[in-house]
Design a protein around this motif. Structure first.
Motif, short mmCIF file in Angstrom:
data_model
loop_
_atom_site.label_atom_id
_atom_site.label_comp_id
_atom_site.label_asym_id
_atom_site.label_seq_id
_atom_site.Cartn_x
_atom_site.Cartn_y
_atom_site.Cartn_z
N THR A 1 0.82 -1.20 0.00
CA THR A 1 0.00 0.00 0.00
C THR A 1 0.85 1.25 0.00
N LEU A 2 1.82 1.34 0.91
CA LEU A 2 2.66 2.54 1.00
C LEU A 2 3.86 2.50 0.07
N ARG B 1 8.54 7.90 6.75
CA ARG B 1 8.20 8.98 5.82
C ARG B 1 8.58 10.32 6.43
N LEU C 1 -3.39 7.11 4.85
CA LEU C 1 -2.23 6.46 4.25
C LEU C 1 -2.46 4.96 4.11
N CYS C 2 -3.16 4.40 5.07
CA CYS C 2 -3.40 2.95 5.08
C CYS C 2 -4.64 2.55 4.30
N THR D 1 -3.57 4.14 -1.27
CA THR D 1 -3.18 5.12 -0.26
C THR D 1 -3.56 6.53 -0.68
N THR E 1 -2.24 10.55 0.38
CA THR E 1 -1.36 11.40 1.20
C THR E 1 -1.92 12.79 1.41
N ARG F 1 -1.44 9.25 -6.34
CA ARG F 1 -0.66 9.26 -5.10
C ARG F 1 -1.23 10.20 -4.05
#
Length: 319
Positions: free
Chosen positions: A34-35, A56, A95-96, A126, A128, A246
């Motif tokens: 995922t990330l 991160r 994010l998850c 994901t 951000t 993203r």
């Protein structure tokens, strides 16, 4: 913890002591897949994968912050250092993949996608919310090899970003702000290997960085976000899709114009490479969820065999 990490941790001032939180996802989660989509090469200064921990470097409204996440027994343990710890920890669910909506996705349209979905139930899209960071990275990646783009990103971010706090496994940096991107001198773009069309596009976009990010976030749907992004000089459908996938977890983003993607999709689904028009036709059954289909196809491990040498990077520094 290694002796290096212990030494770094000992140097953290009391005011920079870490904060922790636990996120319990209601869905299966493969944190790495995922990330990992966010990492721009193994030397990315904004993201490091060190064993089971994903680090991160995050730029928050309060300053540079470091976030470390890992999964233990179905829980996501998150630790943050720096002035924006609350901001960084609040972003962990997104994010998850907490906002990822797979409604309407039917993997059974193709056996390869169905098999990949079965084997990778924890692959989430994901988000951000770092719109300008994603846009800047995508612009740097226009029309060059991944090796060139990742090298340029690493060089520029390490010199013009801000050092991330905390006991990072190696020195990490947040991406520059829009204002910082705008102030990068011409010699630095040249030194990084970024060609003039891309540097001009990024500098022009940086002039309106906050307004662009606001317009994209408040647009009602993917079509409207695409319209905002492609209205910028030098930003086309490929750059828009890369940014939306993203920053916003856009479930339908497809990077039309990618050097490899259409070939890979065609080969995986039919055994024969295709072009962009053919790729869009193959992905049509998953309209609204095409980014998810693309990610599952990539996760399947089926790739077109290479028939010739890799595309040679072009070096324009001596011009």
């Amino acid at each position: 913890m290694t002796s290096t990490a212990q030494s770094a941790a000992a140097e953290v001032a009391p005011s920079d002591a870490p904060r922790e939180t636990v996120y319990r996802p209601s869905h299966p989660l493969d944190l790495g897949r995922t990330l990992g989509f966010l990492r721009r090469g193994t030397g990315d200064p904004t993201m490091v994968i060190a064993g089971s921990v994903i680090w991160r470097a995050v730029r928050t409204p309060l300053g540079p912050t470091t976030l470390a996440v890992r999964t233990i027994g179905g829980e996501v343990r998150a630790t943050a250092w720096g002035p924006g710890t609350d901001f960084a920890l609040d972003a962990v669910p997104a994010l998850c993949g907490a906002h990822d909506d797979a409604e309407g996705f039917d993997a059974s349209h193709h056996p390869l996608v169905a098999e990949s979905a079965h084997r990778h139930p924890g692959l989430r899209l994901t988000r951000t919310d770092e719109v300008f960071d994603a846009l800047a990275c995508a612009i740097i990646e226009q029309k060059v090899t991944g090796m060139q783009a990742f090298g340029a990103w690493r060089w520029l971010v390490s010199r013009f970003g801000e050092r991330a706090p905390g006991p990072t496994p190696r020195p990490m940096f947040t991406a520059p702000t829009a204002a910082q991107w705008h102030r990068i001198p011409s010699w630095a773009w040249h030194r990084a290997g970024v060609e003039p069309p891309q540097s001009r596009t990024l500098v022009r976009a940086a002039e309106r960085g906050d307004r662009i990010a606001h317009a994209v976030r408040t647009a009602p749907d993917g079509t409207a976000r695409d319209r905002v992004l492609t209205s910028l000089p030098g930003v086309g459908v490929w750059t828009s899709a890369e940014t939306r996938a993203r920053a916003l977890g856009d479930t339908d983003a497809v990077s039309v114009g990618d050097y490899h993607l259409a070939h890979e999709i065609g080969y995986a689904l039919t055994g024969t490479r295709t072009d962009d028009a053919g790729m869009l036709e193959l992905l049509a059954p998953w309209t609204g969820q095409r980014q998810r289909a693309v990610r599952l196809i990539a996760a399947s491990g089926v790739h077109e065999p290479r028939r010739g040498p890799r595309l040679a990077p072009e070096n324009h520094r001596d011009r």
